[in-house]
Design a protein around this motif. Structure first.
Motif, short mmCIF file in Angstrom:
data_model
loop_
_atom_site.label_atom_id
_atom_site.label_comp_id
_atom_site.label_asym_id
_atom_site.label_seq_id
_atom_site.Cartn_x
_atom_site.Cartn_y
_atom_site.Cartn_z
N PRO A 1 11.69 103.67 68.06
CA PRO A 1 11.00 103.84 69.35
C PRO A 1 11.56 102.92 70.43
O PRO A 1 11.84 101.74 70.18
N GLU B 1 9.83 102.64 73.33
CA GLU B 1 8.63 102.13 73.98
C GLU B 1 7.41 102.57 73.18
O GLU B 1 7.50 103.45 72.31
N GLU B 2 6.28 101.95 73.47
CA GLU B 2 5.05 102.25 72.73
C GLU B 2 4.62 103.70 72.89
O GLU B 2 4.06 104.31 71.99
N GLY B 3 4.90 104.28 74.06
CA GLY B 3 4.52 105.67 74.32
C GLY B 3 5.18 106.64 73.36
O GLY B 3 4.60 107.67 73.02
N GLU B 4 6.38 106.32 72.90
CA GLU B 4 7.05 107.20 71.94
C GLU B 4 6.33 107.17 70.59
O GLU B 4 6.26 108.20 69.91
N ILE B 5 5.83 106.02 70.19
CA ILE B 5 5.05 105.94 68.94
C ILE B 5 3.80 106.80 69.08
O ILE B 5 3.40 107.49 68.14
N ARG B 6 3.19 106.76 70.25
CA ARG B 6 1.96 107.54 70.50
C ARG B 6 2.20 109.02 70.26
O ARG B 6 1.45 109.68 69.55
N GLU C 1 -4.80 93.50 65.82
CA GLU C 1 -3.35 93.43 65.63
C GLU C 1 -2.99 94.27 64.42
O GLU C 1 -3.85 94.73 63.67
N LEU D 1 -2.62 99.50 66.02
CA LEU D 1 -1.71 100.27 66.87
C LEU D 1 -1.97 101.76 66.75
O LEU D 1 -2.10 102.48 67.75
N LEU E 1 -3.68 104.13 69.76
CA LEU E 1 -2.78 105.10 70.40
C LEU E 1 -3.23 106.55 70.18
O LEU E 1 -2.85 107.44 70.95
#
Length: 257
Positions: free
Chosen positions: A21, A23-28, A167, A172, A176
């Motif tokens: 990933p 960025e975090e948005g890609e994990i989402r 955490e 996560l 998300l």
């Protein structure tokens, strides 16, 4: 868009896919492809059974299935199952907050206790027996369902869950997995389900599939509430345990029916 399913596979499998990933948005958005991960696991296991049944006895194939799953996943979910049951084995001293913190600390401890070893051993033996039962009936195509269904229902768990910690992987995934991702998740799952099972209607009827959904949902609700009471929410280890529990539940239903 093409990166998201590969990210999902890279996230949950131990194969060197080489997609990470940015960025975090890609994990989402990768989480929307949860069902694809389970579907492909089931497809690989089913294909293995179909190819080998004519040349190898079912006992050996059942062992191969467990080894293939280990090759794909590593100990990702089994570690979660082990840590969860180790932590649950701590009965507490009557202080709910202190007891929760102690259980969370036990889950983070890298050592494995008797409860964790017992849970993993029981699960692996049960899976071997159930794989053998289904393969002995010459129905390896049914093995897609446990893996697909476990990830499909995990999406609803993520959407409804409260994280036990602020955490870690569980936090996560839960934070998300919002309403938009749930809609994508259901849509992708429906496409996968129809594409496979409409071509295999002779395997199961709609009443049986509905029964599997109901039984699995009840089991997952029970364990989710148990984990929430014990830990104050769900962790990444709990989510891995729920995947294994869901797969075992569906395998038991298939073996019985």
């Amino acid at each position: 868009m093409w990166r998201y399913p590969l990210l999902a596979l890279s996230f949950f499998w131990r194969l060197p896919i080489g997609i990470y990933p940015k960025e975090e948005g890609e994990i989402r958005y990768a989480l929307a492809f949860l069902s694809l991960v389970g579907f492909l696991e089931g497809l690989i296991v089913s294909a293995l059974g179909s190819l080998l049944l004519s040349v190898i006895n079912p006992q050996v194939i059942a062992l191969f299935v467990l080894l293939v799953l280990f090759f794909l996943r590593g100990i990702f979910h089994l570690d979660g199952l082990s840590d969860t049951f180790d932590a649950l084995s701590y009965r507490g001293k009557g202080d709910s907050i202190a007891d929760r913190e102690k259980r969370l600390a036990i889950m983070k401890d890298p050592t494995v206790g008797v409860a964790g070893v017992s849970a993993v051993t029981t699960l692996l033996i049960a899976k071997f027996i159930l794989f053998l039962e289904i393969l002995s009936k010459n129905q390896p195509q049914l093995l897609v369902l446990p893996f697909f269904l476990s990830r499909f229902l995990l999406g609803f768990v993520l959407f409804l869950a409260t994280p036990a910690r602020k955490e870690g992987l569980g936090f996560l995934m839960i934070t998300l997995f919002d309403r938009k991702i749930l809609i994508f998740h259901v849509l992708i799952s429906t496409i996968l389900f129809l594409s496979y099972f409409l071509n295999n209607l002779y395997l199961l009827n709609s009443k049986q599939i509905f029964l599997f959904l109901c039984v699995n949902s009840i089991i997952l609700i029970y364990f989710s509430l148990l984990f929430k009471r014990a830990f104050g929410g769900l962790t990444g280890d709990n989510l891995g345990a729920l995947v294994e529990i869901s797969e075992l539940t569906t395998l038991i239903c298939l073996a019985i029916i």
